[in-house]
Write an enzyme that holds these catalytic residues in place. Structure first.
Site, PDB file in Angstrom:
ATOM      1  N   HIS A 108       0.810  -1.216   0.000  1.00  0.00           N
ATOM      2  CA  HIS A 108       0.000   0.000   0.000  1.00  0.00           C
ATOM      3  C   HIS A 108       0.848   1.273   0.000  1.00  0.00           C
ATOM      4  O   HIS A 108       0.339   2.355  -0.280  1.00  0.00           O
ATOM      5  CB  HIS A 108      -0.987   0.010   1.188  1.00  0.00           C
ATOM      6  CG  HIS A 108      -0.371   0.267   2.522  1.00  0.00           C
ATOM      7  ND1 HIS A 108      -0.118  -0.728   3.440  1.00  0.00           N
ATOM      8  CD2 HIS A 108       0.026   1.417   3.127  1.00  0.00           C
ATOM      9  CE1 HIS A 108       0.388  -0.202   4.532  1.00  0.00           C
ATOM     10  NE2 HIS A 108       0.506   1.100   4.374  1.00  0.00           N
ATOM     11  N   ASP A 138       0.008  -7.626   1.270  1.00  0.00           N
ATOM     12  CA  ASP A 138       0.457  -6.237   1.435  1.00  0.00           C
ATOM     13  C   ASP A 138       1.977  -6.139   1.443  1.00  0.00           C
ATOM     14  O   ASP A 138       2.568  -5.450   2.284  1.00  0.00           O
ATOM     15  CB  ASP A 138      -0.123  -5.626   2.712  1.00  0.00           C
ATOM     16  CG  ASP A 138      -0.018  -4.096   2.721  1.00  0.00           C
ATOM     17  OD1 ASP A 138       0.228  -3.519   1.646  1.00  0.00           O
ATOM     18  OD2 ASP A 138      -0.159  -3.501   3.801  1.00  0.00           O
ATOM     19  N   SER A 213       4.768   2.705   7.917  1.00  0.00           N
ATOM     20  CA  SER A 213       4.386   1.545   7.113  1.00  0.00           C
ATOM     21  C   SER A 213       5.539   1.075   6.238  1.00  0.00           C
ATOM     22  O   SER A 213       6.153   1.875   5.520  1.00  0.00           O
ATOM     23  CB  SER A 213       3.189   1.880   6.222  1.00  0.00           C
ATOM     24  OG  SER A 213       2.016   2.007   6.984  1.00  0.00           O
TER      25      SER A 213
END
Length: 379
Positions: A108, A138, A213
């Protein structure tokens, strides 16, 4: 006389105000209570004391891994009804995994990006290419061409214990090279907002915020045990509940991501039914738990290995099923009780790997070696 009284009262009030605020304050002498020595005497520490053992380890983990952690800036274009094409910029983290410049991050972080730029710890910037993506987990691998890269050391996320100390390094809110510490709070399955499922997500209270992230979650030895991916928060910032993808999940697909650009998701090629003690008793099975093979995919991994599906039609409520198939109870020595157990085991393998499947065929227990096929073979 009546007119004179207000005037006199005003003069009296003004005089009182002047006396208490100006005249009287000017008569105070600060020198009576303020000292002015030739030199200020302060209390100083004896010297630069060495950090404690835990502090020293924190410093060591940070210095060891900082060169491997990168800041990732992705630029995409979205369409707005009023303004047309609108540029958007996002930020995340990642870490170098080899000398060739491959960097592991979250999918993402770079999804739909037209350009991806990487900033190293020394502030040098490089254009990156997207090498492989795995949206289902992911994960993504990008690559830069840069000299003298320092790869991170990938650890083992099996057998993590709640309470173990962990470290997160990343770029929260664009603040490069930030270290936060915490513990493993839990190991649990979670689902990301984009639908990606993490079977054994590492929950931690180490502060994780937007920009973290894709960055590494490290153990006490400075080895990567997870990829920080999401937080649970009502305000969009750290609330002490963050999640990381286990590094073993990533290691199982890294080779495919780098060499093929996609993941050859492994599968047994079976349709199964989880068995409870009640069902086992009704069907007369040899084990009160496991996955009963209802159907095998013709030409699939299980079929080629000789595993058998059901041949006797029956109904579970209003649902038709086939009985008489093999009952899977373990794979490579790991107990299998439901589809989640099977999924977790598959996440640590890739298509082409061989596994030892322990089954009951009737009352007879046996091991069968199965070479895993690709997930598209799954029913």
């Amino acid at each position: 006389m009546k007119l004179l009284r207000p005037v006199l009262l005003a003069i009296a009030l003004a005089g009182a105000f002047f006396y208490f605020t100006t005249y009287r304050s000017n008569r105070l002498h600060p020198a009576d209570w303020v000292s002015r020595p030739d030199k200020v005497e302060i209390t100083e520490a004896a010297g630069n004391e060495s950090p404690e053992a835990e502090e020293q380890n924190n410093i060591s983990v940070y210095r060891k891994n900082l060169p491997a952690v990168v800041n990732i800036t992705s630029k995409a274009v979205t369409f707005d009804f009023f303004y047309g094409l609108v540029p958007q910029e996002g930020q995340g983290s990642g870490f170098v995994i080899d000398k060739d410049g491959h960097i592991l991050t979250n999918y993402h972080v770079i999804a739909d990006a037209r350009t991806v730029e990487v900033t190293l710890h020394n502030r040098r910037k490089y254009r990156a290419s997207v090498i492989g993506t795995d949206p289902a987990h992911d994960l993504a691998v990008i690559q830069i061409k840069a000299p003298d890269l320092t790869p991170a050391t990938l650890g083992d996320s099996r057998n993590l214990q709640v309470g173990q100390r962990v470290y997160a390094i990343g770029n929260p809110f664009g603040l490069a090279g930030t270290l936060t510490t915490g513990i493993v709070s839990s190991i649990r399955p979670v689902k990301e907002p984009n639908g990606a499922a993490i079977d054994e997500a590492i929950q931690t209270d180490a502060a994780i915020n937007p920009g973290n992230s894709g960055g590494p979650l490290l153990n006490w030895h400075g080895e990567v045990i997870g990829i920080n991916t999401m937080i649970l928060s009502s305000v969009g910032q750290s609330a002490g509940i963050g999640f990381a993808i286990p590094i073993n999940t990533a290691k199982a697909v890294l080779n495919d991501l780098v060499t093929l650009g996609r993941v050859r998701r492994p599968a047994l090629g079976v349709r199964t039914l989880p068995i409870s003690p009640e069902l086992a008793d009704q069907m007369g099975l040899a084990s009160d738990s496991g996955l009963l093979i209802v159907q095998v995919v013709p030409g699939g991994a299980a079929d080629l290995a000789g595993l058998r599906g059901g041949s006797e039609r029956a109904y579970l409520g209003n649902i038709p099923i086939m009985l008489g198939g093999d009952l899977i109870v373990a794979i490579d020595g790991q107990d299998v009780q439901d589809q989640q157990d099977l999924s977790q085991i598959m996440n640590s393998h890739r298509a082409g790997d061989s596994v030892r499947v322990t089954i009951y065929r009737g009352k007879r227990k046996m091991d069968v070696t199965v070479t895993l096929g690709e997930a598209r073979e799954q029913v």
